[in-house]
Write a protein that holds these residues in place. Structure first.
Motif, PDB file in Angstrom:
ATOM      1  N   GLU A 127       0.847  -1.193   0.000  1.00 17.05           N
ATOM      2  CA  GLU A 127       0.000   0.000   0.000  1.00 17.05           C
ATOM      3  C   GLU A 127       0.883   1.243   0.000  1.00 17.05           C
ATOM      4  O   GLU A 127       1.899   1.294   0.684  1.00 17.05           O
ATOM      5  N   LYS A 128       0.469   2.232  -0.720  1.00 15.80           N
ATOM      6  CA  LYS A 128       1.241   3.469  -0.852  1.00 15.80           C
ATOM      7  C   LYS A 128       0.650   4.583   0.005  1.00 15.80           C
ATOM      8  O   LYS A 128      -0.544   4.635   0.252  1.00 15.80           O
ATOM      9  N   ASP A 129       1.524   5.473   0.472  1.00 16.47           N
ATOM     10  CA  ASP A 129       1.140   6.739   1.113  1.00 16.47           C
ATOM     11  C   ASP A 129       0.274   6.588   2.356  1.00 16.47           C
ATOM     12  O   ASP A 129      -0.684   7.330   2.552  1.00 16.47           O
ATOM     13  N   GLY A 130       0.605   5.660   3.238  1.00 16.96           N
ATOM     14  CA  GLY A 130      -0.100   5.539   4.509  1.00 16.96           C
ATOM     15  C   GLY A 130       0.457   6.511   5.533  1.00 16.96           C
ATOM     16  O   GLY A 130       1.333   7.330   5.240  1.00 16.96           O
ATOM     17  N   ASP A 131      -0.044   6.436   6.752  1.00 17.97           N
ATOM     18  CA  ASP A 131       0.396   7.331   7.825  1.00 17.97           C
ATOM     19  C   ASP A 131       1.895   7.239   8.097  1.00 17.97           C
ATOM     20  O   ASP A 131       2.527   8.224   8.470  1.00 17.97           O
ATOM     21  N   TYR A 143       4.888  -6.282   8.970  1.00 21.05           N
ATOM     22  CA  TYR A 143       4.783  -5.129   8.085  1.00 21.05           C
ATOM     23  C   TYR A 143       6.072  -4.311   8.125  1.00 21.05           C
ATOM     24  O   TYR A 143       6.718  -4.205   9.176  1.00 21.05           O
ATOM     25  N   PHE A 144       6.394  -3.702   6.991  1.00 18.15           N
ATOM     26  CA  PHE A 144       7.550  -2.824   6.859  1.00 18.15           C
ATOM     27  C   PHE A 144       7.088  -1.533   6.193  1.00 18.15           C
ATOM     28  O   PHE A 144       6.468  -1.570   5.136  1.00 18.15           O
ATOM     29  N   TRP A 145       7.367  -0.390   6.833  1.00 16.18           N
ATOM     30  CA  TRP A 145       7.016   0.914   6.260  1.00 16.18           C
ATOM     31  C   TRP A 145       8.271   1.614   5.750  1.00 16.18           C
ATOM     32  O   TRP A 145       9.360   1.479   6.333  1.00 16.18           O
ATOM     33  N   SER A 146       8.097   2.412   4.715  1.00 12.99           N
ATOM     34  CA  SER A 146       9.219   3.123   4.101  1.00 12.99           C
ATOM     35  C   SER A 146       9.853   4.140   5.048  1.00 12.99           C
ATOM     36  O   SER A 146      11.004   4.525   4.863  1.00 12.99           O
ATOM     37  N   SER A 147       9.140   4.553   6.076  1.00  7.85           N
ATOM     38  CA  SER A 147       9.669   5.529   7.032  1.00  7.85           C
ATOM     39  C   SER A 147      10.606   4.904   8.069  1.00  7.85           C
ATOM     40  O   SER A 147      11.157   5.607   8.902  1.00  7.85           O
ATOM     41  N   GLY A 148      10.761   3.565   8.025  1.00  9.86           N
ATOM     42  CA  GLY A 148      11.658   2.914   8.973  1.00  9.86           C
ATOM     43  C   GLY A 148      10.953   2.229  10.125  1.00  9.86           C
ATOM     44  O   GLY A 148      11.598   1.753  11.056  1.00  9.86           O
TER      45      GLY A 148
END
Length: 98
Positions: free
Chosen positions: A30-34, A53-58
């Protein structure tokens, strides 16, 4: 953690092999989450299930639930990866899957 290794690559090498073949895997993208872009895996079996889960923000998130006992085996966790490796952060989950 190898800097070039993505979260999903780490999952496929270190977690997927611990899941019995009966687990149903659902990959999430999913793109552009919180917390930025999300990639991860939800894994379910009749008796238990969870997610990584892994988020692009680290940030990372994970949980493991025993459906039969209605018990969180690994508490729902979201934390920022700083200087720790994926192996360290996910240690509790890895131990419960072995």
């Amino acid at each position: 953690m190898n800097e070039k290794q993505t979260g999903l690559e780490w999952f496929n090498i270190n977690v997927k092999s611990l899941l019995v073949d009966d687990f149903e895997l659902k990959y999430v993208d999913e793109k552009d989450g919180d917390l930025g872009d999300l990639s991860g895996v939800q894994f379910d079996l009749d008796k238990k299930g969870g997610y990584v889960y892994f988020w692009s923000s680290g940030y990372v998130g994970f949980q493991l639930v025993d459906y039969e006992k209605e018990l969180e085996v690994v508490e729902d966790t979201t934390e920022e990866i700083t200087s720790r490796s994926y192996d360290e952060v996910f240690n509790t989950l890895l131990l419960q899957l072995k």
